[in-house]
Design a protein around this motif. Structure first.
Motif, PDB file in Angstrom:
ATOM      1  N   TRP A 346       0.823  -1.218   0.000  1.00 41.66           N
ATOM      2  CA  TRP A 346       0.000   0.000   0.000  1.00 41.66           C
ATOM      3  C   TRP A 346       0.857   1.268   0.000  1.00 41.66           C
ATOM      4  N   GLU A 350      -0.386   2.507  -3.838  1.00 37.01           N
ATOM      5  CA  GLU A 350      -1.396   3.562  -3.761  1.00 37.01           C
ATOM      6  C   GLU A 350      -0.866   4.883  -3.179  1.00 37.01           C
ATOM      7  N   SER A 386     -10.256  -5.658  -1.370  1.00 39.78           N
ATOM      8  CA  SER A 386      -9.206  -4.720  -1.815  1.00 39.78           C
ATOM      9  C   SER A 386      -9.805  -3.558  -2.578  1.00 39.78           C
ATOM     10  N   SER A 387     -10.832  -3.835  -3.397  1.00 40.66           N
ATOM     11  CA  SER A 387     -11.394  -2.708  -4.146  1.00 40.66           C
ATOM     12  C   SER A 387     -12.147  -1.782  -3.203  1.00 40.66           C
ATOM     13  N   ARG A 390      -9.682   0.435  -1.485  1.00 37.70           N
ATOM     14  CA  ARG A 390      -9.214   1.583  -2.279  1.00 37.70           C
ATOM     15  C   ARG A 390     -10.165   2.769  -2.145  1.00 37.70           C
ATOM     16  N   ASP A 394      -9.288   6.464  -0.648  1.00 39.60           N
ATOM     17  CA  ASP A 394      -9.617   7.749  -1.299  1.00 39.60           C
ATOM     18  C   ASP A 394     -10.199   8.736  -0.300  1.00 39.60           C
TER      19      ASP A 394
END
Lengths: 482, 95
Positions: A346, A350, A386-387, A390, A394
């Protein structure tokens, strides 16, 4: 003909002292012009320099970090030249007896290999002021706030042969000085500036070609571009029957072009001589031992610790360890989540992507290791996919909300892991997919794997994205195969 | 070692000194006299002697890293012939 590029770097690093190297003026960046310049910095008659102990400590720490010999006796010289932002008419610097002797910096290349770059030496010196050439009635404006800011100039051997090696070397130095805390590393404020010496020679030759020096590059990207341009220029020049002239060049990042600044043919004769205003500086063992004791963990040691204690791979450990800031965030996240690999993914993925694309730093952003740690923990215990994670990231990143669990709740991102509920969804979806089921059952193993995707899509859709994909997969396998 | 009139002009240029042509010769003689004295010194064997950095046999005292001087712009600006936006103005220099 095949050409080999030879690159050496001179790197100016502003030391993060509070006061200047030879005077008690502040070194804070961005003050009103000339409000941080006193009589010494202005070189008024009768003033004398008194060296700042911290500058010697910082230079010593750098020397120890690159396994260099620290010269216990170092001498200041005057380098004479005229320019209005250098009011004394000379720069106080070191030549024959620099504080840091030869050392080694290891760089990591994209092909996974490492390479040792030799440091010739590093010396202490003072920065110059700034000249502003906007129109002041046909005159130039001089701001001496920067004059006297302590610098170490790090001089490498010509050990680099590609732009990548030069940039990785520059990044490694940046990582060392910021990890040591001896430089703030703010390149856009000129805290680190790179002069790149470039020459080319026919491959296999062992004599050096004539070099040029591209001065004052203050970003890794500009450095890469400037090297590419200069190598191409020199090769074209020689292949067209010309010859390279030893000169100083200036790269313009905005226009992506470079031009000649001055020719060294009428050699700048700096007429160095020992500065009579300063006695030799002698550092004793206790000074050097204390500097060593005050040194924080170095990137190379941190990297080894990440590999040995946390089980990260060489690549991930190298990327994290290079940044003191990212390392600290990673470690505090891992303390919460206790999953080094996932935390590293991560931070490197990201988080780094966001830092780059938004061009911000972590401190301003208010994003903490605890937030990331809790998020990773929720992926680990199956609360969020995991999605879904994300999406949570955000929201954390935008600073709208800082509580991971509350975000998961309010955004409806909680993953359904109740096998009974999931099984009901699978049954419902499969009921409308009889053709696909037949196709699946007639297929071989390899094809079956591909066909699985065709079931997962509708399942995720039917569960509004909240079904645990891993459990869906298990149930599906059982139903289709059994 | 001796020094030529061209050397004298070059040194003057590097030092930003304006030197009239007729003075060059006289100055050259003076400097050459000094250099011949230096030649005598050079004759001494110094091969095992470390060059001296300072005539005083002492070590530099260092100061602690403390900001002891604060904004003195107003005061220092009084010595400057031209100031604008807090900047010292000098004849335009661009390389």
């Amino acid at each position: 003909m095949k050409w080999e590029t030879v690159i050496g770097l001179e790197v100016h690093v502003q030391l993060a002292t509070k006061s200047k190297i030879f005077s008690g003026s502040s070194t804070t960046f961005g003050a009103e012009p000339n409000t941080q310049a006193n009589a010494v910095d202005l070189a008024l008659p009768g003033t004398l320099p008194v060296p700042n102990e911290q500058a010697f400590r910082y230079a010593t720490m750098f020397g120890l970090a690159i396994d260099a010999k620290i010269n216990r006796r170092s001498v200041f010289e005057r380098k004479n030249y005229f320019y209005p932002d250098l009011p004394k008419g000379y720069q106080t610097t070191q030549l024959d007896a620099p504080i840091v002797g030869s050392g080694i910096v290891q760089i990591q290349l994209s092909n996974g290999r490492t390479k040792d770059i030799r440091i010739h030496h590093a010396h202490l010196e003072e920065d110059a002021g700034k000249s502003l050439h906007e129109d002041y009635h046909g005159m130039s404006g001089i701001d001496l706030n920067r004059a006297g800011t302590p610098l170490i100039e790090i001089v490498s051997e010509p050990d680099m042969h590609t732009a990548e090696e030069a940039v990785e070397f520059a990044k490694a130095l940046h990582s060392i000085v910021t990890s040591l805390g001896i430089c703030d590393g703010q390149m856009s404020q000129g805290s680190m500036r790179f002069d790149v010496n470039i020459s080319v020679r026919p491959e296999g030759s062992d004599t050096l070609g004539t070099r040029t020096e591209t001065k004052n590059l203050n970003s890794f990207r500009f450095m890469e571009r400037a090297i590419a341009l200069e190598v191409e220029r020199q090769i074209d020049l020689i292949e067209d029957g010309g010859r390279v002239i030893q000169e100083t060049r200036l790269y313009d990042g905005e226009k992506d072009t470079a031009r000649s600044m001055r020719s060294k043919e009428e050699a700048n004769d700096y007429r160095y001589f020992p500065c009579p205003d300063l006695l030799p500086v002698v550092l004793d063992d206790s000074f050097i031992d204390a500097a060593r004791a005050a040194m924080p963990e170095l990137p190379k040691d941190r990297k080894n610790r990440f590999i040995d204690n946390l089980g990260l791979n060489d690549y991930d450990a190298g990327i994290l360890a290079a940044s003191a800031e990212l390392s600290a965030l990673f470690e505090s996240a891992n303390k919460v989540a206790d999953n080094a690999k996932l935390c590293a993914n991560w931070v490197i993925g990201e988080l780094s992507a966001r830092l780059n694309s938004d061009n911000v730093n972590l401190e301003d952003k208010g994003f903490t290791g605890d937030m990331l740690g809790l998020l990773v923990l929720r992926i680990k215990d199956g609360t969020v996919s995991s999605s879904g994670a994300r999406r949570v990231f955000d929201i954390l990143w935008e600073g709208e909300h800082a509580d991971v669990d509350a975000i998961i709740e309010t955004q409806g991102l909680k993953q359904v892991s109740d096998t009974g509920a999931l099984e009901a969804i699978v049954d419902e979806v499969l009921a409308s997919m009889t053709a696909q089921i037949t196709q699946y059952r007639e297929a071989d193993d390899k094809k079956r794997k591909k066909l699985m995707g065709g079931f997962m899509g509708p399942l995720m859709k039917a569960s509004k994205g909240q079904g645990n994909p891993k459990l869906f997969n298990e149930i599906l396998q059982k139903k289709l195969n059994g | 070692m001796s020094i030529s009139p061209e050397d004298i002009q070059k040194i003057a240029k590097l030092s930003h000194l304006q030197l009239e042509k007729d003075k060059t010769e006289k100055l050259g003689q003076d400097i050459n006299n000094i250099l011949s004295f230096v030649d005598q010194l050079q004759a001494a064997d110094t091969s095992n002697i470390e060059p001296m950095a300072h005539p005083m046999d002492a070590e530099q005292i260092l100061r602690a890293d403390i900001v002891s001087e604060h904004d003195q712009r107003e005061k220092l600006a009084k010595n400057a012939p031209a100031i604008e936006d807090g900047l010292f103005l000098v004849p335009r220099v661009i390389e």
